[in-house]
Design an enzyme around this catalytic site. Structure first.
Site, PDB file in Angstrom:
ATOM      1  N   VAL B 314       9.196  38.095 -22.221  1.00 41.18           N
ATOM      2  CA  VAL B 314      10.328  37.314 -21.689  1.00 41.18           C
ATOM      3  C   VAL B 314      11.118  38.177 -20.712  1.00 41.18           C
ATOM      4  O   VAL B 314      11.505  37.730 -19.626  1.00 41.18           O
ATOM      5  CB  VAL B 314      11.252  36.819 -22.837  1.00 41.18           C
ATOM      6  CG1 VAL B 314      12.542  36.227 -22.288  1.00 41.18           C
ATOM      7  CG2 VAL B 314      10.529  35.787 -23.683  1.00 41.18           C
ATOM      8  N   GLY B 315      11.338  39.425 -21.100  1.00 44.71           N
ATOM      9  CA  GLY B 315      12.059  40.345 -20.210  1.00 44.71           C
ATOM     10  C   GLY B 315      11.321  40.556 -18.910  1.00 44.71           C
ATOM     11  O   GLY B 315      11.902  40.470 -17.825  1.00 44.71           O
ATOM     12  N   TRP B 317       9.193  38.640 -17.500  1.00 44.63           N
ATOM     13  CA  TRP B 317       9.207  37.405 -16.704  1.00 44.63           C
ATOM     14  C   TRP B 317      10.503  37.312 -15.876  1.00 44.63           C
ATOM     15  O   TRP B 317      10.494  36.841 -14.751  1.00 44.63           O
ATOM     16  CB  TRP B 317       9.097  36.199 -17.649  1.00 44.63           C
ATOM     17  CG  TRP B 317       9.143  34.885 -16.938  1.00 44.63           C
ATOM     18  CD1 TRP B 317       8.116  34.247 -16.300  1.00 44.63           C
ATOM     19  CD2 TRP B 317      10.276  34.027 -16.782  1.00 44.63           C
ATOM     20  NE1 TRP B 317       8.540  33.056 -15.768  1.00 44.63           N
ATOM     21  CE2 TRP B 317       9.872  32.899 -16.050  1.00 44.63           C
ATOM     22  CE3 TRP B 317      11.608  34.101 -17.196  1.00 44.63           C
ATOM     23  CZ2 TRP B 317      10.721  31.857 -15.720  1.00 44.63           C
ATOM     24  CZ3 TRP B 317      12.454  33.069 -16.863  1.00 44.63           C
ATOM     25  CH2 TRP B 317      12.017  31.962 -16.138  1.00 44.63           C
ATOM     26  N   HIS B 318      11.595  37.823 -16.471  1.00 43.08           N
ATOM     27  CA  HIS B 318      12.865  37.751 -15.742  1.00 43.08           C
ATOM     28  C   HIS B 318      12.883  38.672 -14.531  1.00 43.08           C
ATOM     29  O   HIS B 318      13.508  38.364 -13.525  1.00 43.08           O
ATOM     30  CB  HIS B 318      14.034  38.111 -16.673  1.00 43.08           C
ATOM     31  CG  HIS B 318      14.484  36.962 -17.500  1.00 43.08           C
ATOM     32  ND1 HIS B 318      13.907  36.656 -18.707  1.00 43.08           N
ATOM     33  CD2 HIS B 318      15.442  36.021 -17.314  1.00 43.08           C
ATOM     34  CE1 HIS B 318      14.499  35.592 -19.220  1.00 43.08           C
ATOM     35  NE2 HIS B 318      15.432  35.177 -18.392  1.00 43.08           N
ATOM     36  N   GLY B 319      12.241  39.808 -14.638  1.00 46.81           N
ATOM     37  CA  GLY B 319      12.274  40.722 -13.498  1.00 46.81           C
ATOM     38  C   GLY B 319      11.271  41.841 -13.660  1.00 46.81           C
ATOM     39  O   GLY B 319      10.967  42.262 -14.784  1.00 46.81           O
TER      40      GLY B 319
END
Lengths: 400, 469
Positions: B314-315, B317-319
């Protein structure tokens, strides 16, 4: 009619349609909204409320001041690129420069005074120029580059411009230091407009790379990395920008859009007045100068003085006058601050004067709930100009 | 096209009018054309990527439908889609990692790769479409209808992330848009504009300054304030975007799922993720975590490890950066810790249990906001410097201006008062169009206030002389 409007309504087939639009009612609603919007911009509700909140009807009054684009940054920090472009040619270039905060371009009146009854006031920089002319017969072109709440990081930012960009840089530079400046941080968008000058942008890049260890370095880096210098609306460089601009042009038909800057200033003023009146946190409340903002400003001041001196200018630093009726400082921090700014002058060999007590109590303004801690009257400007002349006069004349 | 630009507002009005004047297939074409114009307004070149990826997914979906039960038919197209995402989003990170192992005089340089707007959301929807079709979901046909699914402009750039089963039935049942839908849509668009331009931007000014400065000088108290300020900023920013997306969709007759449900009211990290970016949470849960969890079986430690791994994804995917991965790991660890503590909480007597709940709320708010430091920090070292101050609390002297603290307090008040109130109003069932309703007459006033605030705060050039004292 729709029953639920949240995520759970996903399964409700009625949400995707089924009921005809109530055209008449919707049109009525739209007309009412547009009607109200048309009148919204004509009445400054926030300004009116702020007035009601001020102390027993005592209103802050500011005197008009004498300003000209050739001798003052009339944008007051909102657009340095445009302001400085006016004095860039060698024949218009200033010989002396003043960098400071709003003390340098405002003149306070007594509470409730009718500003229209007063002639525009002369400011310290012009009074100093007049004094030099009176004493020596020499006309010296001063430029007042003051901006509200200007901190020393911003002073360094514009200092880089003055030292590196004009073909004829100023020969004498007066830098105002004020206790309050050392709580401030950041570089405002109006200062970042200078990045659109390629020469300045190059020098700032070089400066940021060479001073990456200084406390203010991340602030410089964040500006040079981003396009923060770009104005909110850019004029006609692409079809997208042209369309946005055209729509905004059309929006000027609405009073609320035309007056939005004034309305915003009034709303912020109302919030500020409410803070002072309701929370009791006023401009004269004691405040700390510590931590990151303080370190950034000290480093910026040291580098500003060194850079300006190296550029060949004579540099003068003075600690700004403070209203004797207010005590804004914590004694220990105040002492450390005075020591630090005096020490900053030693290595670059620039002159320092502490003018904290130079302006007497009756030459200060009034602000919402009491004595103004920053802004002086026209008489105060005369006193300050005289104090500066006394402190730096002979050296200034030599430099000029 | 930015949601906060004037161009978007004009685009939205025109799009809504034209869409409402059309029916059936014509409406679908208009919706698609509007979506492509919206995207091309940012950069017309990336339409090729968008349409290419869409067409590929469509074809792959048809192939999967013909060969259900063959995992390869699913895995290859998903790998291809993720490869596109990887090239655009993670090449820089990869080059940085390789450079760490190379001598300083022979570092690889990277040609400038522009990240196509919304590619992360677009690819996630393409992937979920293929998985859903593989699991027996119906294909979306013909191509124009499929392209509308990930490219529909209100959710294309930053979600909410839709599922096929949410979108397809609505597209099939498109009819006249109700007056209530119109008002609801306008309400949400305006609320979103105010949240973004007034609250989020005010916080951004402080947060940007705080993180741009030398954080080694920031006191423990100020580190917490800065973390909280960013937590509020990102909430108001992102939920504002979601409001505008949901409102815009509603104006043309689509109901989007909610993305936020008062996330800082959560009493545990798991609950936080059920309230924060909800459509991403369920995507990750359904397509990544549940399959991994099944694989772990009864091995509890492996479930926990998969949870941390999922959150790290998830992290990522954010950046494309280590700080984002660490932010994900932080949340993974928080959730695992919470799971380990749950049995203790369940055994406590009732009155102690309520205190336990209170502790859970305070701890969740504090630790989630501390985690935002990793998300926002410019480097890992900056994040750890702030953590050092936050968790040792050696220095409590406030050094920011009083207005910075007041801005945070104002935002907290807006979150605690205005947000629940708006949520309640939007969840109610009034006859919003009836002239006998009070809301009918109050609405214009609300609209005028919102529009005035929007106009007042859509620029950054005004600095009131005394505002910073």
């Amino acid at each position: 009619m729709e029953r639920r409007l949240g995520a759970s309504a996903l399964s409700d087939p009625k949400c995707a349609g089924g009921i005809e639009l109530h055209v008449a009612r919707m049109t009525g609603l739209a007309a009412l909204t547009l009607g109200l919007l048309a009148v919204a911009g004509t009445f400054d509700c926030a300004g009116w409320l702020a007035q009601r909140l001020t102390d027993s009807g005592r209103r802050t009054s500011m005197q008009q001041v004498v300003e000209s684009p050739g001798a003052h940054d009339i944008s007051h920090g909102d657009d340095l690129l445009a302001a400085f472009a006016r004095v860039r040619n060698p024949e218009q270039a200033p010989q002396a420069l003043v960098i400071g905060n709003s003390q340098q371009y405002t003149a306070s009146l007594p509470p409730n005074a009718d500003a229209s009854a007063f002639a525009p006031a002369s400011l310290t920089s012009d009074l100093l120029a007049a004094r030099i002319e009176a004493d020596t017969g020499r006309k010296v072109q001063f430029y007042n580059a003051a901006a509200p709440n200007q901190n020393l990081v911003e002073a360094l930012w514009q200092g880089i411009y003055w030292a590196k960009v004009p073909t004829t840089p100023p020969r004498a530079i007066l830098v105002q230091a004020s206790f309050d400046m050392f709580r401030k941080g950041g570089i405002r968008a109006g200062f970042a407009t200078l990045l659109r000058d390629p020469q300045f942008a190059r020098h700032v890049d070089i400066w940021a790379a060479a001073h990456s260890e200084r406390a203010y370095a991340p602030l410089f880096a964040s500006q040079t990395r981003s396009d923060a210098g770009e104005p909110t609306i850019r004029v006609g460089e692409s079809i997208q920008e042209r369309v946005e601009l055209a729509i905004r042009e059309a929006a000027t038909a609405l009073a609320v859009y035309r007056n939005r800057q004034q309305l915003r200033a009034s709303l912020l003023g109302l919030l500020y007045t409410a803070r002072v009146r309701l929370l009791g946190i006023s401009p004269t409340s004691r405040r700390h100068i510590t931590g990151a903002p303080y370190a950034q400003n000290i480093h910026a001041l040291e580098d500003l003085l060194a850079m300006l001196t190296e550029s060949g200018a004579s540099v003068y630093l003075y600690n700004a006058p403070v209203n004797p009726k207010v005590a804004m400082f914590y004694a220990e921090e105040h002492r450390a601050y005075l020591d630090a700014i005096a020490a900053a002058c030693v290595a670059p060999r620039c002159r320092f004067a502490n003018l904290e007590h130079a302006v007497p109590a009756d030459e200060w303004g009034y602000w919402i709930d009491g004595p103004d801690p920053i802004h002086i009257s026209e008489a105060g400007h005369r006193t300050l100009a005289s104090a500066l002349y006394q402190a730096f006069g002979p050296h200034l004349l030599e430099a000029l | 096209m930015l949601f906060t630009s004037y161009t978007y507002l004009v685009f939205l009005v025109l799009a809504v009018l034209v869409i409402r004047l059309t029916r059936g297939i014509a409406r679908e074409y208009v919706l698609l054309a509007a979506s492509l114009v919206f995207y091309a307004w940012w950069d017309v070149r990336f339409l090729v990527v968008l349409l290419g990826l869409g067409a590929f997914t469509y074809m792959a979906g048809r192939g999967i439908a013909r060969h259900r039960g063959r995992p390869r038919a699913l895995i290859l197209p998903i790998a291809a889609i993720l490869l596109v995402l990887g090239v655009f989003k993670y090449t820089g990170l990869l080059v940085d990692l390789i450079n760490l192992m190379r001598p300083a005089d022979s570092l690889w340089s990277l040609p400038g790769i522009i990240l196509p707007l919304g590619i992360s959301f677009y690819t996630f929807e393409c992937v979920s479409y293929l998985i859903d079709v593989y699991k027996g979901g119906e294909e979306l046909q013909p191509l124009r209808r499929f392209l509308l699914f990930p490219a529909f402009w209100p959710h294309m750039v930053a979600g909410p992330i839709l599922r096929l089963k949410e979108f397809a039935p609505q597209l099939s049942a498109l009819g006249p848009v109700t007056a209530a839908s119109t008002l609801y849509g306008v309400d949400r668009v305006l609320a979103g504009l105010v949240k973004k331009l007034v609250i989020a931007n005010a916080l951004a000014e402080f947060v940007d300054r705080g993180f741009a400065g030398d954080v080694s000088q920031v006191s423990g108290l100020d580190s917490w304030v800065l973390a909280l300020a960013f937590g509020l900023q990102i909430y108001f920013d992102f939920s504002a975007y979601t409001d505008i997306a949901i409102g815009s969709a509603r104006l043309v007759g689509f109901v989007f799922p909610e993305n936020f449900n008062l996330p800082y009211h959560a009493t545990s990290p798991s609950e936080f993720w059920n309230r924060w970016h909800m459509t991403l949470s369920r995507w990750i849960r359904d397509y990544v975590f549940f399959p991994l969890n099944l694989k772990a079986g009864r091995r509890i430690w492996l479930r926990h490890a998969y949870l941390v791994f999922t959150m790290a994804l998830v992290g990522l995917w954010h950046g494309a950066g280590l700080t984002f991965v660490l932010w994900g790991v932080w949340h993974g660890v928080l959730m695992v810790t919470h799971r380990l503590c749950q049995p203790v909480g369940r055994r406590l007597p009732a009155f102690v249990g309520s205190v336990w709940g209170g502790i859970g709320f305070v701890a969740t708010v504090a630790l989630v906001n501390a985690g935002w430091v990793l998300f926002r920090a410019t480097s890992v070292s900056q994040a750890f410097e702030l953590f050092g101050e936050m968790f040792t609390l050696q220095n409590l002297t406030p050094a920011y201006g009083v207005n910075d603290y007041l801005t945070c307090l104002g935002a907290i008040a807006a979150y605690l008062v205005a947000e629940p109130l708006l949520k309640k109003l939007w969840d109610r069932n009034p006859d919003v169009t009836g002239i006998s309703e009070l809301s009918y007459w109050l609405r214009p006033a609300f609209y005028v206030v919102a529009l005035t605030l929007t106009m007042m705060f859509d620029t950054t050039s005004t600095a009131f002389i005394y505002f910073q004292f």
